[in-house]
Write an enzyme that holds these catalytic residues in place. Structure first.
Site, PDB file in Angstrom:
ATOM      1  N   LYS A 147      -4.734   4.867  -8.165  1.00 15.99           N
ATOM      2  CA  LYS A 147      -4.454   6.272  -8.515  1.00 15.99           C
ATOM      3  C   LYS A 147      -4.232   6.409 -10.017  1.00 15.99           C
ATOM      4  CE  LYS A 147      -2.338   7.196  -4.033  1.00 15.99           C
ATOM      5  NZ  LYS A 147      -1.082   7.101  -3.319  1.00 15.99           N
ATOM      6  N   LEU A 183       0.892  -1.162   0.000  1.00  8.54           N
ATOM      7  CA  LEU A 183       0.000   0.000   0.000  1.00  8.54           C
ATOM      8  C   LEU A 183       0.928   1.208   0.000  1.00  8.54           C
ATOM      9  CD1 LEU A 183      -2.728  -0.914   2.678  1.00  8.54           C
ATOM     10  CD2 LEU A 183      -2.942  -0.990   0.192  1.00  8.54           C
ATOM     11  N   ASP A 184       0.527   2.276  -0.693  1.00  6.50           N
ATOM     12  CA  ASP A 184       1.355   3.477  -0.729  1.00  6.50           C
ATOM     13  C   ASP A 184       1.468   4.064   0.678  1.00  6.50           C
ATOM     14  OD1 ASP A 184       1.448   3.184  -3.473  1.00  6.50           O
ATOM     15  OD2 ASP A 184      -0.247   4.540  -3.806  1.00  6.50           O
ATOM     16  N   LYS A 185       2.467   4.927   0.840  1.00 12.68           N
ATOM     17  CA  LYS A 185       2.683   5.569   2.144  1.00 12.68           C
ATOM     18  C   LYS A 185       1.425   6.314   2.600  1.00 12.68           C
ATOM     19  CE  LYS A 185       5.850   8.785   4.337  1.00 12.68           C
ATOM     20  NZ  LYS A 185       6.987   9.687   4.174  1.00 12.68           N
TER      21      LYS A 185
END
Ligand code: URA
Length: 238
Positions: free
Chosen positions: A192, A103-105
């Site tokens: 995204k 998962l992205d930051k």
């Protein structure tokens, strides 16, 4: 078969050096007999291990469900930033776990952490069609045409065609939208980039489901728990 000191260190009884001292002190029994030889080879699945008169529950693998907070990176180690593994108690870190996928930051939500390499491989392979469900907030209106495009397979800016995905609109107007997206693959920045290719931006992203597992309401951001036996079975049957 593994060395006794290695087994105990893996179980979180301390560093190899600390564990050696515990063994030398006579606090460890194998099948009822005190063992002071650190190098003794044991099969932890088969023998009874006791440390200071307490029977040790041996397990090879660890399975953790985390509600990942924002601002933490999905990696096992990072020189500068806090990782999801840094959040775990040392007794879990001792298993040398890693996150299943990324998962992205700035993404929150359901993250699995394990040291079971075989299961990890199965869960992240797009061939196995494991559904990952995200709740997202978008900066522009989302409509039926977008739903259709997600279903057909979004073409990203690098020309990669995504697998068909399901887009559900919770609420949408001129100011933006709240949606739920189900994907079966896990490309870098996937959600995204899917919206970017439609000229829209994701402004909030949270994973709420991973295969048969849902985000546990009892877990606040940054909290985690071990998976229950039935949950592990569900994952293994994917
Ligand atoms: N898609 C993204 O863009 N980011 C994530 O963290 C997960 C899926």
């Amino acid at each position: 078969m593994d060395r006794l000191d290695k087994v105990l260190a893996n179980l979180g009884y301390g560093t190899r050096k600390e564990v050696k001292a515990i063994v030398k002190s006579g606090a460890v029994k194998i099948d009822g007999l005190v063992v002071k030889d650190n190098s003794m080879k044991i099969d932890p699945d088969e023998c009874k291990i006791e440390v200071e008169e307490t029977v040790v529950e041996y397990k090879k693998n660890i399975y953790i469900l985390m509600n990942k907070p924002e601002g933490v990176v999905c990696a096992t180690f990072d020189n500068y930033q806090e990782t999801v593994i840094d959040i775990l108690e040392p007794k879990y870190q001792a298993f040398k776990p890693f996150p299943v996928g990324r998962l992205d930051k700035d993404t929150k939500g359901l993250l699995l952490i394990t040291n079971d390499g075989e299961l990890n491989h199965r869960l992240i392979s797009p061939k196995n069609h494991v559904d990952k469900v995200y709740y997202a907030e978008i900066d522009k209106k989302v409509d039926m045409d977008d739903i259709r495009k997600f279903k057909m397979g979004i073409v990203l800016k690098d020309e990669y065609t995504c697998m068909p995905a399901e887009l559900k609109i919770i609420e949408s107007d001129e100011n933006g939208a709240r949606v739920e997206v189900t994907v079966q693959e896990g490309k870098f920045h996937q959600i995204k980039r899917m919206f970017n290719s439609l000229g829209k931006n994701v402004i909030y992203l949270e994973r709420i489901k991973f295969g048969p597992l849902s985000l546990d309401d009892n877990l606040q951001e940054g909290e985690y728990r071990e998976l229950y036996g039935e949950e592990i079975e569900l994952l293994k049957n994917i």
